[in-house]
Motif scaffolding. Structure first.
Motif, PDB file in Angstrom:
ATOM      1  N   CYS A  70      67.215  34.378  10.963  1.00 53.23           N
ATOM      2  CA  CYS A  70      67.230  34.945  12.312  1.00 53.23           C
ATOM      3  C   CYS A  70      66.377  34.064  13.220  1.00 53.23           C
ATOM      4  O   CYS A  70      65.467  33.379  12.758  1.00 53.23           O
ATOM      5  CB  CYS A  70      66.671  36.366  12.254  1.00 53.23           C
ATOM      6  N   CYS A 106      68.126  39.483   9.245  1.00 51.38           N
ATOM      7  CA  CYS A 106      67.978  40.558  10.233  1.00 51.38           C
ATOM      8  C   CYS A 106      69.362  41.075  10.624  1.00 51.38           C
ATOM      9  O   CYS A 106      70.355  40.332  10.600  1.00 51.38           O
ATOM     10  CB  CYS A 106      67.294  40.053  11.502  1.00 51.38           C
ATOM     11  N   LYS A 145      62.717  35.613  10.377  1.00 54.84           N
ATOM     12  CA  LYS A 145      62.978  36.332   9.129  1.00 54.84           C
ATOM     13  C   LYS A 145      64.396  36.042   8.642  1.00 54.84           C
ATOM     14  O   LYS A 145      65.220  35.488   9.360  1.00 54.84           O
ATOM     15  CB  LYS A 145      62.829  37.846   9.356  1.00 54.84           C
ATOM     16  N   GLY A 180      67.529  45.200  16.154  1.00 53.02           N
ATOM     17  CA  GLY A 180      68.148  43.934  15.760  1.00 53.02           C
ATOM     18  C   GLY A 180      67.345  43.190  14.704  1.00 53.02           C
ATOM     19  O   GLY A 180      67.865  42.310  14.019  1.00 53.02           O
ATOM     20  N   HIS A 181      66.066  43.553  14.561  1.00 53.93           N
ATOM     21  CA  HIS A 181      65.202  42.807  13.639  1.00 53.93           C
ATOM     22  C   HIS A 181      64.741  43.620  12.438  1.00 53.93           C
ATOM     23  O   HIS A 181      63.706  43.335  11.850  1.00 53.93           O
ATOM     24  CB  HIS A 181      64.037  42.175  14.410  1.00 53.93           C
ATOM     25  N   CYS A 194      64.112  35.032  14.945  1.00 54.75           N
ATOM     26  CA  CYS A 194      62.733  35.540  14.908  1.00 54.75           C
ATOM     27  C   CYS A 194      61.973  34.976  13.711  1.00 54.75           C
ATOM     28  O   CYS A 194      60.768  35.176  13.589  1.00 54.75           O
ATOM     29  CB  CYS A 194      62.724  37.061  14.872  1.00 54.75           C
TER      30      CYS A 194
HETATM   31 ZN   LIG Z   1      65.076  38.836  13.414  1.00 56.40          ZN
END
Ligand SMILES: [Zn+2]
Length: 314
Positions: free
Chosen positions: A166, A173, A170, A154-155, A168
């Protein structure tokens, strides 16, 4: 008599414990003690329903990065946890051996052994829900990697410079672009070009991925445009996975995969175009079959096998 194992799927908002019976509880408080209490309650309930004298083990699929040796949750953005000794806390409550793994890896094991992946040796599960969870089985072995981080597909970035941010941190993603949430973000991003669209005429925050897919199926211009962007990003990510893993089967699960053939027919030809160095037409893109039960079934399988770390099936 063969002993049964218990599978527990810890979601962001609920916990499901299953043998053949199942007991489901909502999570209202994400503090460690409250979540452990809810998990313990679900396990106790399902033990009572199962009426077995003893159990082989308990497997728990949890979001986040998990140390498979101890069951410590190193990091879970869903719960905001860092280094939570979930395994230790549960072992204090139950005599039965307890195994903890990432929820998406557990779901992958479930689909691989008991669902659509049965009979394959090279298999990938992608769950298209709020995010994208994944897992990779290569040459008959569920891949965990150096620190149980393998399978976080997913990333990987599919739109590193012009995508959505995202969770996260980033940009672009696969998860940000091609999860159910990604579909909603595509629809909202292009909404100004469709001033007469009925999709966001109400409250944009209430727009769901299913409504967009239905609008696309009905030929609504806004729905179709959002859907096409979504499918482009989904195809890009899946083609990358094919390049990394060369799997026999990629199964798509989660809410968006309920679109079935409407999604598969759209995404398959785009994947073919983006598949370059791996022979084309070798990967079956299909829908997963265990639905929301994949996590609990896979977690029970993990307990039966004595952990994801010894998950060799070849
Ligand atoms: Zn991500």
């Amino acid at each position: 008599m063969t002993k049964k194992s218990i599978g527990v799927d810890l979601g962001g908002s609920h916990v499901l414990a299953a043998i053949v019976e199942r007991a489901e509880h909502d999570i209202v408080d994400r503090e460690v003690d409250a979540v452990v209490e809810t998990i313990a309650k679900a396990i106790s309930d399902v033990m009572e329903l199962g009426k077995e004298k003893s159990y082989l083990g308990i497997g728990l699929g949890s979001p986040g990065n998990i140390d498979p040796a101890t069951g410590t949750v190193r990091y879970s953005p869903n719960f905001g946890w860092h280094d939570v000794p979930l395994g230790k806390l549960l072992r204090e409550r139950f005599e039965v051996p307890i195994f903890i793994g990432n929820d998406a890896r557990c779901a992958t094991l479930g689909e691989y052994v008991h669902g659509i992946g049965k009979g394959t040796k090279n298999f990938v599960l992608l769950t298209l829900g709020t995010g994208i969870g994944g897992g990779v089985v290569a040459d008959g072995r569920l891949i965990l990697g150096t620190s149980a981080g393998a399978g976080e597909v997913g990333h990987h970035q599919v739109r590193a410079t012009d995508g959505f941010y995202c969770n996260c941190g980033k940009m672009g993603c696969f998860e940000a672009q091609a999860s159910g949430t990604g579909l909603i973000r595509h629809a909202l991003a292009i909404a100004p070009s469709f001033p007469r669209s009925t999709l966001v005429s109400g409250k944009p925050e209430k727009l769901g991925s299913k409504a967009i897919r239905k609008a696309a199926e009905a030929g609504d211009p806004h729905g179709v445009a959002a859907w096409n962007r979504y499918i482009d990003d989904l195809a890009c990510g899946i083609a990358n996975v094919i390049a990394f893993v060369n799997p026999q089967t990629i199964a798509l699960g989660g809410g968006v995969a309920a679109a079935g053939d409407f999604m598969l027919d759209a995404v398959r030809p785009r994947i073919e175009v983006l598949t370059t160095m791996v022979p084309r037409g070798q990967t079956n893109i299909v829908c997963a079959t265990l639905g929301n039960d994949a996590g609990a079934i896979g977690s029970a399988e993990m307990a039966r096998r004595g952990g994801l770390t010894t998950g060799a099936t070849g």
